[in-house]
Design a protein around this motif. Sequence first.
Motif, PDB file in Angstrom:
ATOM      1  N   MET A   1      70.417  35.064  19.633  1.00 10.72           N
ATOM      2  CA  MET A   1      71.771  35.221  19.089  1.00 10.72           C
ATOM      3  C   MET A   1      71.833  34.772  17.629  1.00 10.72           C
ATOM      4  O   MET A   1      72.438  35.451  16.785  1.00 10.72           O
ATOM      5  N   ALA A   2      71.218  33.638  17.328  1.00 11.39           N
ATOM      6  CA  ALA A   2      71.235  33.124  15.963  1.00 11.39           C
ATOM      7  C   ALA A   2      70.542  34.091  15.006  1.00 11.39           C
ATOM      8  O   ALA A   2      71.010  34.322  13.883  1.00 11.39           O
ATOM      9  N   THR A   3      69.434  34.679  15.433  1.00 10.74           N
ATOM     10  CA  THR A   3      68.710  35.645  14.589  1.00 10.74           C
ATOM     11  C   THR A   3      69.566  36.875  14.316  1.00 10.74           C
ATOM     12  O   THR A   3      69.606  37.385  13.188  1.00 10.74           O
ATOM     13  N   GLN A   4      70.263  37.373  15.326  1.00  9.43           N
ATOM     14  CA  GLN A   4      71.132  38.546  15.142  1.00  9.43           C
ATOM     15  C   GLN A   4      72.268  38.249  14.164  1.00  9.43           C
ATOM     16  O   GLN A   4      72.622  39.089  13.330  1.00  9.43           O
ATOM     17  N   ILE A   5      72.835  37.047  14.240  1.00  8.73           N
ATOM     18  CA  ILE A   5      73.901  36.660  13.304  1.00  8.73           C
ATOM     19  C   ILE A   5      73.368  36.632  11.875  1.00  8.73           C
ATOM     20  O   ILE A   5      74.030  37.087  10.928  1.00  8.73           O
ATOM     21  N   LEU A   6      72.152  36.115  11.699  1.00 10.15           N
ATOM     22  CA  LEU A   6      71.548  36.072  10.360  1.00 10.15           C
ATOM     23  C   LEU A   6      71.347  37.472   9.797  1.00 10.15           C
ATOM     24  O   LEU A   6      71.535  37.705   8.597  1.00 10.15           O
TER      25      LEU A   6
END
Length: 441
Positions: A347-352
């Motif tokens: 999820m964090a990677t997709q937000i970035l």
Amino acid sequence: MKLKGFYSSLVAIAIPISLQALLQNFVNMLDTVMIGRLGSVEIAAVGLGNQIFFILNMILFGITSGGGVFIAQFWGKKDIKGIRKSLGLMTLIALFVSVVFTILGLFIPYKLIGIYSPDPEVVKVGGEYLRLACLSYIPTAISFSITLALRSTERVKLPLVCTSVSLFTNAGANYVLIFIAHLGVKGAAIATVFARVVELIILVSWSYSHKYEISGKLRELLGFDWSFVFKYIKIAFPVIINETFWGLGTSVYNGIYAHAGTDAFTAYSITGTISQLTWVFCMGFGNGMGVLIGKRIGEKKLDEARAYALRSMWFMPLIGAAVGIFLLPLSKLLPFLFNVEPEIIKMATQILMILILLYPFNSFCMDWIVGVCRAGGDTVFSAVGELVVLWGVAIPLGYVAAFVLHLPAPMIFLFLSSESIVKAIIGVIRILSGKWLHEVT
């Protein structure tokens, strides 16, 4: 119009500001990363504990940005008395606000954390962190004012040195208190307080021993009269309101994520921690632009000030696109920095990835609000423009995404971040109109 020395002057101011902000973020990031070795509850707890500081930080930024409008223009006129009375007034206001936040953090820390999260364990750990961390608010407020005044008078190296010392102080104290003394989040909070006090001591002692322009006697710092106070409030109050409600709005963002689930908020906290490492360069160039434009207005070189603003319209989005690219390699480090579940890392990677696409818009918004309009004394328009979009567009869309559509964290982020495109359009129109430029001194 040819702008001789534009890029060299901007870089000379922007890079030290960016590096200082980078190191400041490292100070804050150390708590998150080191606590991240303990688990997701601790990450969320410290993240929410720092939300209270974030709101204070935004208010302090508003107070000092308003003062910076005066100091930059006084600097252009070489009016040292004006610089010192501006510093004194904004420090008094900053101190008052920081004392209020300190009292709240000491006496109702669990209630404050409970606003953001329904998770009782997160509230318990976050409250323990906040009750100690709030002791850093008063020295931070004084340092904030001095740092802004130094930047506005183009003394950008000292804040960089002080923040470097603060970083290493915090890192060492964090390691000892978190892992050797086994104090956990309490150790992180104590280390932060200690680092902020050390930073303030160096700032004050060096400025006065080297007789910098800001280093006035008490009667000079308090040498303002009521007419100046009213003039200051007229310019600074919209900025304070702007940053306060922007900070509250961003805090609502965190509340949306926290109520969407601890995993969603943890992913968002990780993203914020990483993105700050690159965003500082957009912030540095935006603030640097404000110093240059404010100084030109003080020197009565109004055509140059307008030309600087026009050039920033393409230069700042380019800076945003360039620094956003660095989020790609940083995203690969997430599994090594944070001891959380693979789904949270995903999820964090997709937000970035979404953030990378929005960086040019975000960078230009920083430029026209902080770099152009505030330097030109156009604080009412910039405040209204930013807050209407934040509270009228972004937050309603984020609420719908989280509570009505029940979308995953990356889509909630996309809905919330849509405001930057709308604000960028408003900024282009305002700069081209030329109505942003005012002489306030």
